[in-house]
Scaffold this motif. Sequence first.
Motif, PDB file in Angstrom:
ATOM      1  N   LEU A 100      35.727 -19.410  15.936  1.00  0.00           N
ATOM      2  CA  LEU A 100      35.755 -18.518  14.776  1.00  0.00           C
ATOM      3  C   LEU A 100      34.445 -17.759  14.599  1.00  0.00           C
ATOM      4  CD1 LEU A 100      37.223 -17.512  12.220  1.00  0.00           C
ATOM      5  CD2 LEU A 100      36.275 -19.496  11.014  1.00  0.00           C
ATOM      6  N   GLU A 101      33.313 -18.445  14.709  1.00  0.00           N
ATOM      7  CA  GLU A 101      32.022 -17.776  14.496  1.00  0.00           C
ATOM      8  C   GLU A 101      31.811 -16.651  15.508  1.00  0.00           C
ATOM      9  OE1 GLU A 101      30.058 -18.152  11.928  1.00  0.00           O
ATOM     10  OE2 GLU A 101      31.522 -19.601  11.153  1.00  0.00           O
ATOM     11  N   GLU A 102      32.267 -16.873  16.722  1.00  0.00           N
ATOM     12  CA  GLU A 102      32.155 -15.840  17.754  1.00  0.00           C
ATOM     13  C   GLU A 102      33.038 -14.643  17.424  1.00  0.00           C
ATOM     14  OE1 GLU A 102      31.448 -16.553  22.303  1.00  0.00           O
ATOM     15  OE2 GLU A 102      33.626 -16.600  21.921  1.00  0.00           O
ATOM     16  N   VAL A 103      34.214 -14.908  16.875  1.00  0.00           N
ATOM     17  CA  VAL A 103      35.115 -13.821  16.474  1.00  0.00           C
ATOM     18  C   VAL A 103      34.491 -13.004  15.350  1.00  0.00           C
ATOM     19  CG1 VAL A 103      37.374 -13.274  15.483  1.00  0.00           C
ATOM     20  CG2 VAL A 103      37.179 -15.088  17.187  1.00  0.00           C
ATOM     21  N   ILE A 104      33.903 -13.687  14.360  1.00  0.00           N
ATOM     22  CA  ILE A 104      33.264 -12.994  13.245  1.00  0.00           C
ATOM     23  C   ILE A 104      32.132 -12.104  13.747  1.00  0.00           C
ATOM     24  CG2 ILE A 104      31.913 -13.302  11.134  1.00  0.00           C
ATOM     25  CD1 ILE A 104      33.464 -15.954  10.737  1.00  0.00           C
ATOM     26  N   LYS A 105      31.298 -12.647  14.634  1.00  0.00           N
ATOM     27  CA  LYS A 105      30.164 -11.878  15.167  1.00  0.00           C
ATOM     28  C   LYS A 105      30.643 -10.657  15.944  1.00  0.00           C
ATOM     29  CE  LYS A 105      25.920 -12.303  17.884  1.00  0.00           C
ATOM     30  NZ  LYS A 105      26.126 -10.993  18.551  1.00  0.00           N
ATOM     31  N   THR A 106      31.679 -10.840  16.757  1.00  0.00           N
ATOM     32  CA  THR A 106      32.191  -9.723  17.553  1.00  0.00           C
ATOM     33  C   THR A 106      32.755  -8.636  16.648  1.00  0.00           C
ATOM     34  OG1 THR A 106      32.762 -11.255  19.346  1.00  0.00           O
ATOM     35  CG2 THR A 106      33.790  -9.081  19.403  1.00  0.00           C
ATOM     36  N   ALA A 107      33.486  -9.036  15.613  1.00  0.00           N
ATOM     37  CA  ALA A 107      34.056  -8.063  14.689  1.00  0.00           C
ATOM     38  C   ALA A 107      32.955  -7.298  13.955  1.00  0.00           C
ATOM     39  CB  ALA A 107      34.978  -8.762  13.694  1.00  0.00           C
ATOM     40  N   ASN A 108      31.905  -8.007  13.564  1.00  0.00           N
ATOM     41  CA  ASN A 108      30.764  -7.333  12.929  1.00  0.00           C
ATOM     42  C   ASN A 108      30.077  -6.387  13.892  1.00  0.00           C
ATOM     43  OD1 ASN A 108      30.514  -8.173  10.141  1.00  0.00           O
ATOM     44  ND2 ASN A 108      30.121 -10.244  10.898  1.00  0.00           N
ATOM     45  N   ASP A 109      29.953  -6.800  15.137  1.00  0.00           N
ATOM     46  CA  ASP A 109      29.264  -5.981  16.139  1.00  0.00           C
ATOM     47  C   ASP A 109      29.992  -4.664  16.409  1.00  0.00           C
ATOM     48  OD1 ASP A 109      27.301  -7.878  16.379  1.00  0.00           O
ATOM     49  OD2 ASP A 109      28.061  -8.739  18.257  1.00  0.00           O
ATOM     50  N   VAL A 110      31.332  -4.699  16.369  1.00  0.00           N
ATOM     51  CA  VAL A 110      32.063  -3.455  16.655  1.00  0.00           C
ATOM     52  C   VAL A 110      32.114  -2.534  15.444  1.00  0.00           C
ATOM     53  CG1 VAL A 110      33.489  -4.571  18.414  1.00  0.00           C
ATOM     54  CG2 VAL A 110      34.374  -4.355  16.079  1.00  0.00           C
ATOM     55  N   GLY A 111      31.694  -3.049  14.255  1.00  0.00           N
ATOM     56  CA  GLY A 111      31.577  -2.157  13.101  1.00  0.00           C
ATOM     57  C   GLY A 111      32.305  -2.573  11.842  1.00  0.00           C
ATOM     58  N   PHE A 112      32.961  -3.715  11.841  1.00  0.00           N
ATOM     59  CA  PHE A 112      33.695  -4.169  10.660  1.00  0.00           C
ATOM     60  C   PHE A 112      32.791  -4.904   9.671  1.00  0.00           C
ATOM     61  CE2 PHE A 112      37.579  -4.063  13.449  1.00  0.00           C
ATOM     62  CZ  PHE A 112      38.384  -3.284  12.623  1.00  0.00           C
ATOM     63  N   ASP A 113      33.136  -4.820   8.396  1.00  0.00           N
ATOM     64  CA  ASP A 113      32.669  -5.761   7.389  1.00  0.00           C
ATOM     65  C   ASP A 113      33.744  -6.838   7.289  1.00  0.00           C
ATOM     66  OD1 ASP A 113      30.244  -4.709   6.670  1.00  0.00           O
ATOM     67  OD2 ASP A 113      31.059  -3.441   5.078  1.00  0.00           O
ATOM     68  N   VAL A 114      33.379  -8.070   7.601  1.00  0.00           N
ATOM     69  CA  VAL A 114      34.381  -9.135   7.733  1.00  0.00           C
ATOM     70  C   VAL A 114      34.385 -10.046   6.504  1.00  0.00           C
ATOM     71  CG1 VAL A 114      35.167 -11.084   9.142  1.00  0.00           C
ATOM     72  CG2 VAL A 114      34.087  -9.103  10.245  1.00  0.00           C
ATOM     73  N   THR A 115      35.579 -10.322   5.995  1.00  0.00           N
ATOM     74  CA  THR A 115      35.780 -11.304   4.928  1.00  0.00           C
ATOM     75  C   THR A 115      36.749 -12.361   5.426  1.00  0.00           C
ATOM     76  OG1 THR A 115      35.466  -9.644   3.189  1.00  0.00           O
ATOM     77  CG2 THR A 115      36.582 -11.694   2.572  1.00  0.00           C
ATOM     78  N   ILE A 116      36.355 -13.631   5.336  1.00  0.00           N
ATOM     79  CA  ILE A 116      37.236 -14.734   5.719  1.00  0.00           C
ATOM     80  C   ILE A 116      38.176 -15.046   4.561  1.00  0.00           C
ATOM     81  CG2 ILE A 116      37.361 -17.130   6.477  1.00  0.00           C
ATOM     82  CD1 ILE A 116      36.137 -15.256   8.517  1.00  0.00           C
ATOM     83  N   PHE A 117      39.445 -15.147   4.871  1.00  0.00           N
ATOM     84  CA  PHE A 117      40.476 -15.399   3.862  1.00  0.00           C
ATOM     85  C   PHE A 117      41.234 -16.661   4.242  1.00  0.00           C
ATOM     86  CE2 PHE A 117      44.891 -14.191   2.267  1.00  0.00           C
ATOM     87  CZ  PHE A 117      44.616 -14.471   0.931  1.00  0.00           C
ATOM     88  N   GLU A 118      41.120 -17.691   3.391  1.00  0.00           N
ATOM     89  CA  GLU A 118      41.784 -18.970   3.655  1.00  0.00           C
ATOM     90  C   GLU A 118      42.649 -19.329   2.445  1.00  0.00           C
ATOM     91  OE1 GLU A 118      38.474 -21.566   4.408  1.00  0.00           O
ATOM     92  OE2 GLU A 118      38.404 -21.040   6.537  1.00  0.00           O
ATOM     93  N   PRO A 119      43.828 -18.726   2.336  1.00  0.00           N
ATOM     94  CA  PRO A 119      44.660 -18.931   1.150  1.00  0.00           C
ATOM     95  C   PRO A 119      45.217 -20.350   1.068  1.00  0.00           C
ATOM     96  CG  PRO A 119      45.876 -17.713   2.812  1.00  0.00           C
ATOM     97  CD  PRO A 119      44.467 -17.835   3.317  1.00  0.00           C
ATOM     98  N   ALA A 120      45.372 -20.815  -0.153  1.00  0.00           N
ATOM     99  CA  ALA A 120      45.994 -22.111  -0.424  1.00  0.00           C
ATOM    100  C   ALA A 120      47.103 -21.894  -1.445  1.00  0.00           C
ATOM    101  CB  ALA A 120      44.956 -23.099  -0.955  1.00  0.00           C
ATOM    102  N   ARG A 121      47.849 -22.967  -1.755  1.00  0.00           N
ATOM    103  CA  ARG A 121      48.977 -22.829  -2.681  1.00  0.00           C
ATOM    104  C   ARG A 121      48.541 -22.297  -4.032  1.00  0.00           C
ATOM    105  NH1 ARG A 121      52.897 -27.870  -3.842  1.00  0.00           N
ATOM    106  NH2 ARG A 121      53.651 -27.270  -1.762  1.00  0.00           N
ATOM    107  N   ASN A 122      47.344 -22.693  -4.489  1.00  0.00           N
ATOM    108  CA  ASN A 122      46.884 -22.287  -5.819  1.00  0.00           C
ATOM    109  C   ASN A 122      46.040 -21.017  -5.794  1.00  0.00           C
ATOM    110  OD1 ASN A 122      44.679 -23.355  -4.559  1.00  0.00           O
ATOM    111  ND2 ASN A 122      44.064 -24.717  -6.247  1.00  0.00           N
ATOM    112  N   THR A 123      45.977 -20.331  -4.665  1.00  0.00           N
ATOM    113  CA  THR A 123      45.225 -19.083  -4.590  1.00  0.00           C
ATOM    114  C   THR A 123      45.881 -18.029  -5.483  1.00  0.00           C
ATOM    115  OG1 THR A 123      44.491 -19.519  -2.323  1.00  0.00           O
ATOM    116  CG2 THR A 123      44.434 -17.237  -3.066  1.00  0.00           C
TER     117      THR A 123
END
Length: 423
Positions: free
Chosen positions: A266-289
Amino acid sequence: MKSKSRLTTAVICFGVLVLVLHVPLTSFVDRIWFSETITCDYSNVYDLCAINGPALLEPITTTFFSMDPTNLIMTPPSSFIKTRPYPRKTDKTAMSRVKELTLSSTLPDVWCGVTHDSPAVVFSTGGYTGNFFHEFMDGFIPLYITFNSIFLNHHQDDIILVITDYKDWWSRKYEELLAHFSRHPIINMDNENLTHCFPSVIVGLISHGPMIINPKLLPHPKTLLDFQAILQNAYSQDPDEIPSSQRPRLVLVNRNAKVGRMIMNLEEVIKTANDVGFDVTIFEPARNTSLVESFKLIHASHAMLGVHGAALTNFLFLRPGSVLMQVVPIGTQWLSDSYFRNPARVLGLEYLEYKIKAEESSLAERYGANDTVLTNPKAFTRGNWKHMHLYLKTQNVKFDKVKLKRYLKNAYRKAKIFMDKES
């Protein structure tokens, strides 16, 4: 003579049903069981029954009685049917969690405790409720279809929802959305002692298939875009206030190890996405979200990335023109196509697909990259859903960095075009 009289009356009642429900006659011919007062269509993946006239709910016995006075003369005491109001009737696992209801054309021996002026729709929140995807595929989308198939002469929110297998958390979670379907309090059959009377009752929900609204099957054509508009009305606090951004916003939907299909690097994916130009937000929904907060985050984004799974259902909150990038693990291609690729295109999203190769799947460590499990999932499962557990519950993914970067650059280009156009 008596049999002819009964047949004539049945035909007249059937004609009244067609007029009341505004459903083409051809859609019922040769597909419907009917008595004088109760009709049921058994020809689809769902069963849909109706009492087309005054009806009484006796919640203790979970029975709906027809209050038609002609029953005294015309209908034998044993005239009743049983049904489970959930649109997956061939799925034994789902239907085992759905309470059986009775529809009877015998006049009840109790009086109306509460009399309503609006018709009722009866359905179950059993089955696969608890899974975010199924809450829409088996619940709200069929509910929307049912409203737009039958109640053409009623105001959209003037229908009473009667629910069995009721879940308090479900009604709290979807409070805003439910308000767009009915302005009346929900009747929880499982916790009700009073009898209720309605001018008519529909038992069951109509489904067109997985995440589908088929405009050709509706009196007035609607699509998933029309359903999405209801979601926006329900959850958008201020639709004109989408914050500006210098970089496209990417929502990365993350899964945890307990449910399978986790991103191992996951950390590598986040870094790669940032490197290509994205602002990345991690979204981990749960039942009470909060769905208001989920909508706010996703509707304001320009792209979403996630491994195939229930949480991707949040793609319904994306704006047309934004990017949905679905990661397809080994063995899940047909599910990915039906559940997300096809509806994403209806919604006007830029759909991209990242197919996991054998060496990117955790199954390769267990079976070897050349095993049938990875090279020919169809041969391994042989159409047996139980074998899908291997691909859905025990498989995780580890992206190839070079390949991922190539895909993310393509997603960035499309997201940037969308961002510039919107701004």
